[in-house]
Design an enzyme around this catalytic site. Structure first.
Site, PDB file in Angstrom:
ATOM      1  N   ASP A   1       0.816  -1.206   0.000  1.00  0.00           N
ATOM      2  CA  ASP A   1       0.000   0.000   0.000  1.00  0.00           C
ATOM      3  C   ASP A   1       0.858   1.267   0.000  1.00  0.00           C
ATOM      4  OD1 ASP A   1      -2.663   1.380   0.484  1.00  0.00           O
ATOM      5  OD2 ASP A   1      -1.588   2.001   2.295  1.00  0.00           O
TER       6      ASP A   1
ATOM      7  N   GLU B   1       1.691  -0.034  -4.836  1.00  0.00           N
ATOM      8  CA  GLU B   1       0.781   1.071  -5.132  1.00  0.00           C
ATOM      9  C   GLU B   1       1.613   2.346  -5.027  1.00  0.00           C
ATOM     10  OE1 GLU B   1      -3.204   3.441  -3.601  1.00  0.00           O
ATOM     11  OE2 GLU B   1      -1.915   2.390  -2.177  1.00  0.00           O
TER      12      GLU B   1
END
Length: 566
Positions: free
Chosen positions: A240, A277
């Site tokens: 993330d 990401e």
């Protein structure tokens, strides 16, 4: 246990405290022969606590309860013949365990795996499963990063889910969060310098990756990644918001992690993927280590999403402003990104760098995902008409396609932001915090209360929708697209320099050539003739479609895949 600044540490085992002995380099140890699988314990650091183990494998009573000894060897795996899946040529399906089914557990999710097999996807990407406050959360407020949310089924539940996925031929990617920890139940501060002392992002304090004491902090996160891949047989990790990892070392944490995962892949004999990401549009993210890159297998590609979304929805607010016009879609389909060093009006500065030489399979692209739906005030999804066109372009593109749960049948369920913080001040401020986070995005923010259980319940998929003709028809379209992608090598070819795109000067239609196969879409409100050589229509979203010497006649808002006559 590592606590380099502590002067005294006690181990609390089932309510009885025992002093631990200091070891070199800030470690403390105590042998407890009677401790076994399930034994509850915690640490008392300089009189504070007892706190959960920073590397707790299980939190049976939640984030504020004691840790429990968990023996990985007690689980019997049935995936001995599983050899893994490579990301190349794959289609990913993202889901949230709590809302994928009405029960919201790993066990219930297993019952829906046959649907995914019939859909044709290759990987299931699971949103974070670390323990969180309360009983409902997206997962990005996780703490006790080595444990598994008991609401979903705990460690054994996750293993059973992965085992079942492998039996069905599906790889599993797990979403992990290393750039911050949740605001509730984070007890790492008393143990050591896990944090840098400044706000690393909007979501929380920066993790200490390059300051004093950071060697052990880095090992904490790398060890966590290795645990999922080794002990839970996970096939890949989605990392993330890596742009919020603050690391100025010569060897970035991601490069170090890539080395460790490569070594583990050799040991276990199956491919292991790392997907970042990142909103940096920096091709070094996915370049190999020996080429000066960070060694990620792939990265999420927001530019493709934004261009597709703008083309099929007509929205141009916020960051969609730069993506208006089919020329931007043409650029991302042939170059991978729009922002490759040019000006970004949303950021008000130049952004990105060219992805020259990067194969498309290293860019994970989507029409919808948890962020792009859930960060809208009403959590609303695209309508069926937009999904048909967007999916047609996505699933014939040179990128690694990713779908979001329920997209394949045009689910009417929103995917809202929801949480269940225990502390009153966090519960009461959550809605306002979300509104502040998305100031400047062009939304009129009228969102349901994230702390209301009804917000969570509304976000659950309604599988009964599949009995309705419109939803079933869209599902068949997705299935046909994925099947065609796998049947025609041209459609999964990742070489961006072999993609050719033509656009209508009036902005009504676009043709994407994938070798000898063409994908034509009419985005206008009237039927149109697209200049495509005569041949065979392989798949079409709507009738009537005709292909002759004058071109391809497409109804309004429709897409067709053709192979011109040789």
């Amino acid at each position: 246990m590592w606590a380099p600044k502590a002067t005294a540490v006690d181990l609390d085992v089932e309510g009885a405290r025992r002093a631990m002995s200091p070891l070199p380099d800030g470690w403390w140890a105590l042998d407890v022969p009677e401790a076994a699988h399930g034994t509850r314990y915690g640490y008392v650091v300089d009189g504070g606590g007892p706190y959960p183990d920073p590397r707790s494998r299980r939190q049976p009573e939640g984030i504020f309860g004691p840790s429990a000894v968990y023996d990985h060897d007690r689980y019997t795996w049935s995936d001995d013949e599983w050899t893994g899946r490579d990301l190349r040529g794959a289609v990913i399906y993202e889901l949230h365990i709590g809302t994928f089914t009405q029960d919201g557990t790993f066990e219930a999710a297993v019952d829906r795996l046959e649907h995914l097999v019939e859909l044709g996807v290759d990987f299931v990407e699971v949103m974070p499963v670390a323990p969180v406050p309360g009983g409902r959360n997206w997962g990005y407020d996780g703490v006790d990063l080595y444990a598994v949310n008991e609401t979903y089924g705990g460690p054994d539940g996750l293993k059973s889910f992965v085992d079942a996925c492998h039996r069905h031929g599906l790889g599993v990617i797990l979403d992990v969060v290393y750039n911050h920890l949740g605001p509730s139940g984070n007890f790492l501060h008393p143990f050591g310098p896990y944090f840098s002392g400044f706000a690393g992002s909007y979501w929380g304090e920066a993790v200490n990756l390059d300051g004093p004491g950071s060697d052990e902090v880095r090992r904490y996160f790398i060890g966590n990644a290795i645990q999922w891949l080794r002990d839970y047989h996970i096939d890949g990790l989605r990392l993330d918001a890596v742009h919020a990892l603050h690391d100025k070392r010569a060897t970035h944490l991601l490069a170090e992690l890539s080395e460790e995962v490569d070594a583990l892949a050799c040991a276990v004999g199956r491919p292991l993927s790392l997907i970042a990401e990142s909103d940096l549009n920096d091709p070094r993210m996915v370049r190999p280590l020996d080429a000066g890159g960070l060694g990620m297998t792939a990265q999420w590609n927001d530019d493709v999403h934004h261009a597709l979304h703008t083309a099929v929805s007509g929205e141009t607010h916020g960051y969609y402003g730069d993506f208006a016009g089919l020329h931007t879609l043409a650029k991302v389909l042939t170059s991978g990104v729009l922002h490759d060093g040019g000006y970004s009006s949303f950021r008000q500065r130049a952004h990105g760098s060219p992805y020259t030489g990067v194969p498309g399979h290293r860019l994970v692209a989507c029409l919808q995902n948890h962020d792009q739906i859930g960060n809208r005030p009403a959590g609303d999804r695209l309508p069926h008409s937009a999904l048909k066109l967007g999916a047609g372009l996505l699933l014939t593109s040179p990128f690694t396609p990713m779908l979001f749960m329920g997209e394949e049948w045009g689910s009417r369920s929103p995917f809202l932001f929801f949480s269940d913080h225990v502390e009153p001040h966090l519960r009461e401020s959550e809605g306002g915090r979300r509104e502040t986070e998305f100031e400047g995005f062009g939304y009129s923010w009228e969102a349901p209360d994230p702390s209301d259980e009804g917000t969570f319940l509304m976000s659950k998929l309604d599988w009964s929708e599949l009995k309705e003709e419109a939803h079933w028809s869209l599902l068949c379209w997705y299935r046909d697209l994925i099947a065609l992608r796998k049947a025609l090598p041209e459609l999964s070819d990742p070489r961006l320099d072999r993609v050719r795109v033509e656009t209508d000067p009036a902005g009504e239609w676009l043709v994407m050539w994938r070798g000898p196969v063409c994908v034509a879409v009419n985005l206008g409100g009237e039927s149109a003739t697209v200049p495509v050589p005569a041949g065979t229509v392989l798949l079409a979203s709507d009738d009537p479609v005709s292909l002759n010497e004058h071109g391809l006649r497409l109804p309004a808002q429709s897409l067709a895949i053709c192979r011109p006559a040789s």
